[in-house]
Design a protein around this motif. Structure first.
Motif, PDB file in Angstrom:
ATOM      1  N   VAL A 281       0.833  -1.199   0.000  1.00 16.49           N
ATOM      2  CA  VAL A 281       0.000   0.000   0.000  1.00 16.49           C
ATOM      3  C   VAL A 281       0.871   1.255   0.000  1.00 16.49           C
ATOM      4  O   VAL A 281       0.674   2.166  -0.808  1.00 16.49           O
ATOM      5  N   PHE A 333      -7.942  -1.025  -1.010  1.00 13.41           N
ATOM      6  CA  PHE A 333      -7.169  -2.193  -0.574  1.00 13.41           C
ATOM      7  C   PHE A 333      -7.971  -3.000   0.441  1.00 13.41           C
ATOM      8  O   PHE A 333      -8.559  -2.443   1.369  1.00 13.41           O
ATOM      9  N   THR A 343      -4.698 -10.973  -2.548  1.00  7.43           N
ATOM     10  CA  THR A 343      -4.061  -9.883  -3.300  1.00  7.43           C
ATOM     11  C   THR A 343      -2.603 -10.199  -3.616  1.00  7.43           C
ATOM     12  O   THR A 343      -2.133  -9.968  -4.737  1.00  7.43           O
TER      13      THR A 343
END
Length: 383
Positions: A281, A333, A343
């Protein structure tokens, strides 16, 4: 404002990293045979002993002792005079199944998603300081450690032994790296090599072939084996334990650390998987141009799917408010354990290569949290 900040790294022959590599090699084999394996594997290395213990629940049939011996041989502990060698070491194993109380919180079923494997806090970080989106000092320290291993394994410096440590001190001005103040290398070596020879060789073959020369000036201090001797090393010189190099494994002290270690843990353990996700992220946010630097904290409760909290600090480098970035992260996310695993495709045997030279800033295959596939999705928030 000027200041100096230091980061360090160690080679794969360091006793703690021997332990990490054995634990992650065991994890890889378990996941290869049974991707749903639950693994909390710990390893101790001491003298000529490897002790493998922990909690493992898996359908896989794994020869723990063989894996340990293969790893130690691959690292380079293959001579009796090292005091620690793959063919003479004693291997003891004490493996039990995962606690049923923990399993209650993390087992998947058709109507319940995966809960966090433990409570805790995790951090992710990224900076525009380098092309790897990592702090410069940590990247350079890890690169030196890798080079130290490379010249040993390729036979360029045949007298080197597996253990080694590196350290790089960067001088900053207004939070921008300007030069290297100090480079330190401690390299294990054979008995009959002079310190002057080691200094000459490591400066030429490791430092000058790794460090950008424009960062070295006439005031840069280069220290090689400052005690004067490093013959006894590895587990013969110091006890090794999994998870004892958290700062080296992450951001070299430039960012905060949640305290939970990585190696030997399957991806249901959010100490590992959530730290990977937060790096993913953070890196994508910095690469998108939203901020030049970001640190993200998340917290979990055992057995609970969604994070308890999410916090962002961009150190006044962001083009939008930090609280808005929190909402962007929540939207873009999936920070649930199942979402993280999906992911990053974490139920695959990719962990052995993470066990040394840092888990972050690595550009080779097998580090999916380094992917920049969310950049375009994030740039729309700058419009």
């Amino acid at each position: 404002m000027k200041y100096i900040f230091t980061s360090e790294a160690v080679t794969e022959g360091h006793p703690d990293k021997v332990a990490d590599r054995i634990a992650d090699s065991i994890l890889d084999q378990l996941i290869k045979e049974d991707k749903m394996s639950r693994v909390a594997c710990e390893v101790v290395t001491a003298k000529n002993l490897v002790f493998i213990f922990g909690q493992i629940t898996s359908k896989a049939s794994v020869d723990y002792e063989k894996i340990a011996r293969d790893v130690v041989k691959e690292i380079g502990y293959d001579k009796k005079e090292y005091g620690f060698s793959y063919d003479t070491m004693d291997v003891k194993i004490a493996i039990d199944k995962q606690s049923e109380d923990i399993a209650l919180g993390v087992d998947e079923s058709d109507d319940k998603d995966l809960g966090a494997g433990d409570q805790g806090i995790m951090f992710g970080y990224a900076s525009s300081e380098t092309k790897e989106y990592m702090p410069l000092g940590e990247i350079l320290a890890q690169n030196l450690a890798m080079k130290l291993t490379e010249v040993r394994k390729k036979g360029i410096l045949k007298y080197l032994r597996p253990d080694g440590k590196t350290q790089v001190s960067i001088e900053y001005e207004d939070d921008t790296p300007k030069r290297i103040d100090t480079i330190l290398i401690s390299a294990q070596h054979d008995e009959d090599i002079s310190l002057s020879k080691i200094k000459e060789d490591l400066t030429k073959e490791v430092i000058y072939k790794t460090i950008p020369l424009e960062l070295i000036d006439g005031d840069t201090k280069i220290l090689v084996n400052p005690t004067g001797r490093f013959v006894i090393g590895g587990p013969m010189g110091d006890t090794g334990l999994t998870g004892r190099k958290n700062i080296i494994d992450t951001y070299g002290g430039y960012a905060r650390n949640g305290g939970g270690s990585f190696s030997g843990k399957d991806p249901t353990k959010v100490d590992r998987s959530a730290s990977y996700m937060l790096r993913y992220v953070a890196k994508n946010i910095v690469a998108s141009g939203i901020a030049k630097k970001i640190e993200i904290q998340v917290s979990y409760a055992i057995g609970i799917e969604k994070p308890v909290s999410l916090y962002v600090d961009t150190f006044n480098t962001s083009k939008i408010k930090d609280e808005e970035i929190v909402e962007i992260i929540k939207k873009e996310f999936d920070l649930t354990p199942s979402g993280i695993i999906r992911t990053l495709n974490l139920r695959t045997p990719i962990y052995k290569n993470t066990s040394c030279y840092g888990h972050f800033g690595r550009e080779e295959k097998g580090f999916p949290w380094e992917n920049l596939d969310k950049v375009d999705d994030l740039r729309k928030y700058l419009k």
